[in-house]
Design an enzyme around this catalytic site. Structure first.
Site, PDB file in Angstrom:
ATOM      1  N   SER A 198      -9.836   2.179   3.039  1.00 16.69           N
ATOM      2  CA  SER A 198      -8.912   2.902   2.185  1.00 16.69           C
ATOM      3  C   SER A 198      -7.944   2.006   1.407  1.00 16.69           C
ATOM      4  O   SER A 198      -7.385   2.450   0.413  1.00 16.69           O
ATOM      5  CB  SER A 198      -8.101   3.864   3.042  1.00 16.69           C
ATOM      6  OG  SER A 198      -7.265   3.147   3.940  1.00 16.69           O
TER       7      SER A 198
ATOM      8  N   SER B  56     -10.139  -0.267   7.164  1.00 14.84           N
ATOM      9  CA  SER B  56      -9.518  -0.094   5.851  1.00 14.84           C
ATOM     10  C   SER B  56      -8.837  -1.330   5.269  1.00 14.84           C
ATOM     11  O   SER B  56      -8.469  -1.330   4.098  1.00 14.84           O
ATOM     12  CB  SER B  56      -8.512   1.058   5.890  1.00 14.84           C
ATOM     13  OG  SER B  56      -9.187   2.283   5.885  1.00 14.84           O
TER      14      SER B  56
ATOM     15  N   LYS C 138       0.868  -1.183   0.000  1.00  9.00           N
ATOM     16  CA  LYS C 138       0.000   0.000   0.000  1.00  9.00           C
ATOM     17  C   LYS C 138       0.903   1.230   0.000  1.00  9.00           C
ATOM     18  O   LYS C 138       1.933   1.237   0.690  1.00  9.00           O
ATOM     19  CB  LYS C 138      -0.897  -0.034   1.251  1.00  9.00           C
ATOM     20  CG  LYS C 138      -1.930   1.092   1.325  1.00  9.00           C
ATOM     21  CD  LYS C 138      -2.829   0.963   2.564  1.00  9.00           C
ATOM     22  CE  LYS C 138      -3.889   2.058   2.609  1.00  9.00           C
ATOM     23  NZ  LYS C 138      -4.786   1.923   3.777  1.00  9.00           N
TER      24      LYS C 138
END
Lengths: 478, 484
Positions: free
Chosen positions: B151, B175, B76
């Protein structure tokens, strides 16, 4: 009208740890800009602070030295504001639960009286970097070497009633932090900074007047002058029927005045909240006890001991104990009791300190160490040399000519204590000065000094003064 | 290759049926073919990936390869990667090349894993749909008109589409779990303090936790093993040995007590999702688990408490993005004030600005006690309620999300509707608990996630329950048709 001054101090003592409070960067003074700033100090995305345990220990030592409550659980909080030399946009400090709670110190005033000043708290925080506005046309430089330097902010109650008291308090804290080895106390380099909260009120009033905070004071002399200026200014304002504005004022040493920096209305809302990157610091008895055992004898206790056990005057004891190194030197120069305290104190305060001041040297740079001075003082004590000759020997030691014994030996300075030798010299002088002998015997006692001088001269300064006096007096009386 | 789990690829590498270079090329090709439409990766690091793959093959040849050695994956873009842009999907950090590796990054590198690039995400991890990214929205591989969740939306989408067998994610309010549910993959948010946050760009420090996202619980166990552990650079990481997460996989769950909170099956939950989740729980019952109804009445306070604590911390954490030392700086600032205001107004997107303002407000003088302090008290109540429940049950089960993935743009004008999407996930963050989401069926061809929560540091139990379920079901093996 009779005005009373009320002063409280906030002292920032830079802790003398090897590395920063929340990162492993070094904190040496005077390094090239930004060479002592790592990713944590730069506030890079993703970095996290880790508390330096040595810094924590120093704060606890201060608490122990002031008889303060030690915060068993203390919390770091973020003080949020924007400034280019504050990399994270917040300063990590302590708010609700500081590491050191209420304590007190005793200060000694010029007239010899003493007074207790209460400490509100002392808390740990990180210093900001420096903004450099000179040398960059139209731009500012940022040096983050200082960012993250550990500070102990020591806050007093508004217990001081004059600039002199404030200075006495600041000096007491200054001495204390150096004694316990947590701060080098260097005011020029900013290691020890004082902010003064000053207000005035009519004598007898209970309410405090509106205060102003004076910043940027980097010597005790300026502290006294800044406070005195500010007190006069506030009295003038009040006597003109106006009110004092709560504000921060900057002291300008060149103009010897304070001027407004920012008012309360312009002050930031710092949005304090507990720093979620740092867990509450919990300390136990074992940690505190381990630090208690490392505390040296503190200045006040040492001063009391010098007076009661060594018989020094309060003034001498105060002078010697104001500085731990000086007191250590003094005690070492006593050579385990072979030298009398008063003699050692005189030599350390007058001869040694005078010489150091004259040559602008620190005690650590003294060419004569405590052991060497102690040897010299022993030769005075055992009558090998007189005090006068000792000064000559001291000069030679200072010049690096060797130890006291070596110099006494090499220069033949051993005191003459042989009674018959002194008598012979006295006889010669008496015989050579018949008219003075007559005058002396006629009642002019003061001439004894003349004879002593003559014999001393004849002995090359080496005659034992006490013996010489006694022998001469007897012989002159005939 | 791309339909295999990480564990399967690991076995293929171990037996010599493939090489890291081969796998790396394969997934890089997949990325080249599909990333334009999915938009799941912000940065692709093909050259360094191939170099790492060669190194991994050499390490294996030398006989000292662990189970993750040579396996490709994606980080990420919130984890700092030395020498590689780390953008947090923000214009603010579009030009930021991280000068150091996050602890998670160095740990996975040391395990020999091959990083293919950096995954798209909501800007600064603030969002539940991956629509707040400066680099544009990510598409859900199951339906390109739907969001992948957020997210960690890029991470979830790329694993679901087979662009890599695994990805890292972070979970502040759901997330990892919510996008895992929306994309039909398995993801675990570990206990707060289990995985180091050092180098993970902070959103809300007391809630953020990194974790793995992959095709199966077995994969997550392997990845978490390498990611977890005490880190002296993170004061909030916990000094406690890491369990062997793979060792207990397959253990019987006979007698396991599963709690079903009535609050997780109430108003707002899509009935079809509820039915799918109940069926999954029934499957666990067949495996010997004992199901018990419980009540967690304080859960409802989770969303309001979260939307005070998280923005408060974020408002302070994001102060360092001031245009002075790194990141976006506005053109020709008139003065310092202008530099701050324009750099931040231009660099941050709308959602980030909204949260900074909310956060600054709740921390300001006169409001702190009413908002921030009260929210912290609620947080404690929620934690206590969970801990009490864990005296009665071993695991709490429920839906990960109230609905399956919603349409792109459906909630962008209504922040509160967006926030409510995290209603079942957010309380685990407030309480610091571990939680896993695993695929348990479909509603209208979109994946449904089952969420399992358990007590602090019981990741091994969670992963085992998920694994037992995956041994008797194949939802986690399904792939969207367009990416098979």
């Amino acid at each position: 009208m009779q005005w009373e001054t009320v002063i409280g101090l906030e002292i920032h003592a830079q802790l003398s740890s090897q590395s920063k409070i929340f990162s492993g960067s070094a904190i040496a003074f005077g390094a090239e800009p930004n060479t002592q700033a790592n990713a944590v100090d730069l506030g890079m995305p993703g970095v996290l602070p880790v508390l330096n345990k040595a810094v924590l220990a120093m704060a606890v030592k201060f608490g122990l030295a002031t008889g303060a409550q030690i915060g068993r659980t203390s919390v770091f909080a973020r003080k949020n504001y924007f400034y280019p030399d504050l990399p994270k946009g917040y300063q990590i400090s302590q708010m609700d639960l500081p590491i050191v709670g209420p304590g007190e110190v005793e200060i000694t005033l010029e007239d010899g009286s003493s007074k207790i000043v209460r400490l509100t708290r002392a808390h740990l925080e990180e210093d900001a970097g420096k903004s450099l506005h000179e040398d960059y046309s139209g731009m500012s430089g940022i040096d983050l070497n200082r960012a993250g330097t550990p500070l102990l902010e020591i806050v007093s109650e508004p217990d001081m009633r004059s600039a002199k008291e404030a200075v006495a308090y600041a000096r007491t804290i200054h001495s204390l932090v150096r004694y316990i080895g947590i701060c080098d106390g260097n005011m020029q380099e900013g290691s020890f900074r004082c902010d003064a909260n000053v207000s005035v009120r009519l004598k007898g009033e209970e309410e405090y007047g509106t205060r102003t905070e004076i910043k940027n004071v980097n010597s005790f002399r300026f502290l006294e002058r800044a406070i005195n200026f500010e007190v006069e200014r506030q009295i003038d304002v009040l006597e003109a029927g106006k009110s004092v504005v709560q504000e921060t004022r900057l002291y300008d040493a060149d103009l010897d005045e304070t001027r407004s920096m920012r008012s309360k209305e312009e002050a930031n809302d710092y949005r304090y909240f507990p720093d979620p990157d740092l867990l509450p610091v919990v300390i136990d008895d074992a940690f505190i006890d381990s630090l208690r055992s490392t505390l040296p004898e503190l200045p006040a206790a040492r001063r009391a001991r010098f007076i009661s056990e060594l018989g020094l005057s309060a003034e001498d004891a105060g002078t010697l104990t104001a500085d731990r190194e000086l007191a250590d030197y003094f005690e070492a120069a006593m050579c385990g009791g072979k030298v009398k305290a008063k003699l050692a104190a005189n030599w350390v305060i007058v001869e040694l300190t005078g010489r150091l001041n004259k040559e602008n040297l620190s005690l650590a740079d003294s060419p004569v160490d405590a052991g060497a001075l102690g040897q010299l003082l022993q030769r005075i004590s055992d009558n090998t040399i007189s005090g006068k000759i000792a000064k000559q020997v001291f000069d030679a030691m200072w010049a690096g000519e060797g130890s006291a014994d070596e110099i006494i030996e090499a220069k033949g300075l051993v005191q003459i204590t042989d009674t018959s030798a002194i008598e012979a010299m006295c006889d010669e002088v008496i015989a050579a000065n018949p008219s003075q002998v007559e005058q002396y015997r006629g009642g002019k006692d003061k001439l004894l000094g003349f004879f002593v001088g003559q014999v001393m001269k004849a002995s090359g300064g080496k005659a034992n003064p006490a013996q010489l006096n006694e022998i001469l007096r007897k012989k002159l009386q005939g | 290759m791309h339909d295999k789990t990480l564990a399967e690829l690991s076995r293929l590498l171990a037996e010599g049926s493939t090489t890291s270079v081969e796998l790396t090329r394969h997934f890089l090709d997949r990325i080249a073919a599909h990333n334009d439409s999915l938009n799941a990766l912000i940065t692709v690091t093909a050259d360094s990936a191939l170099a790492a793959a060669e190194a991994a093959d050499a390490q294996r040849a030398a006989g000292n390869a662990g189970p993750l050695c040579g396996v490709p994956f994606v980080h990420k873009d919130i984890f700092c990667t030395d020498g590689v842009r780390t953008s947090c999907a923000s214009k603010m950090l579009d030009n930021f090349i991280a000068p150091y590796d996050a602890t998670v990054v160095s740990k996975l590198s040391e395990a020999g894993m091959v990083c293919l690039g950096k995954a798209n995400m909501d800007e600064f991890a603030m969002g539940s749909s991956n629509e707040s990214s400066y680099y544009g929205a990510v598409k859900n591989p199951w339906n390109p008109d739907c969001v992948p969740g957020g997210s960690s939306g890029g991470s979830a989408a790329l694993v679901a589409a087979g662009l890599a067998p695994a990805a890292t994610g972070t979970d502040t309010g759901g997330s990892i779990r919510q996008p895992s549910a929306f994309c039909g993959i398995t993801g675990i948010k570990p206990t707060y303090g289990r995985v180091s946050r050092y180098g993970m760009i902070a959103f809300a420090s007391s809630l953020d936790q990194g974790g793995p996202m992959a095709r199966s619980a077995e994969d997550c166990a392997l990845l978490l093993q390498a990611m977890a552990g005490f880190d002296e650079r993170d004061s909030t990481s916990v000094e406690r040995p890491v369990e062997d997460y793979s060792a207990s996989l397959g253990d019987s769950i006979e007698g396991l007590r599963i709690g079903l909170p009535e609050e997780y099956f109430g108003e707002g939950l899509d009935p079809a999702v509820a039915e799918t989740v109940r069926a999954a729980v029934a499957e666990l019952e067949k495996l010997g688990a004992v199901v018990k109804k419980i009540s967690l009445p304080k859960q409802a306070l989770g969303i309001p408490a979260y939307y005070i604590v998280a923005p408060a911390e974020a408002s302070s954490n994001l102060s360092r993005f001031d245009g002075v030392r790194f990141g976006h700086r506005c053109d020709a600032p008139a003065d310092l004030e202008d530099l701050y205001k324009r750099s931040r107004a231009e660099g941050f997107g709308e959602e980030v600005q909204r949260r900074i303002m909310v956060g600054a407000y709740v921390l300001s003088a006169g409001y702190y006690d009413a908002y921030y302090l009260k929210a912290q008290k609620i947080r404690r109540l929620i934690r206590d309620e969970f801990l009490e429940a864990f005296n009665e049950v071993d695991v709490i089960a429920g839906p990960t999300t109230p609905t399956t993935a919603f349409a792109l743009g459906a909630k962008t004008d209504d922040p509160v509707a967006m926030y409510l999407n995290d209603i079942y996930t957010i309380t685990a963050n407030l309480a610091g608990l571990p939680g896993v989401s695993l695929p348990c069926g479909f509603v209208n061809d979109m994946p449904v996630g089952l969420q399992l929560l358990s007590g602090h540091f019981t990741e091994a139990r969670l992963l085992n329950v998920a694994h037992r379920y995956q041994q008797v079901t194949d939802w986690h093996r399904r792939m969207p048709a367009a990416y098979q």
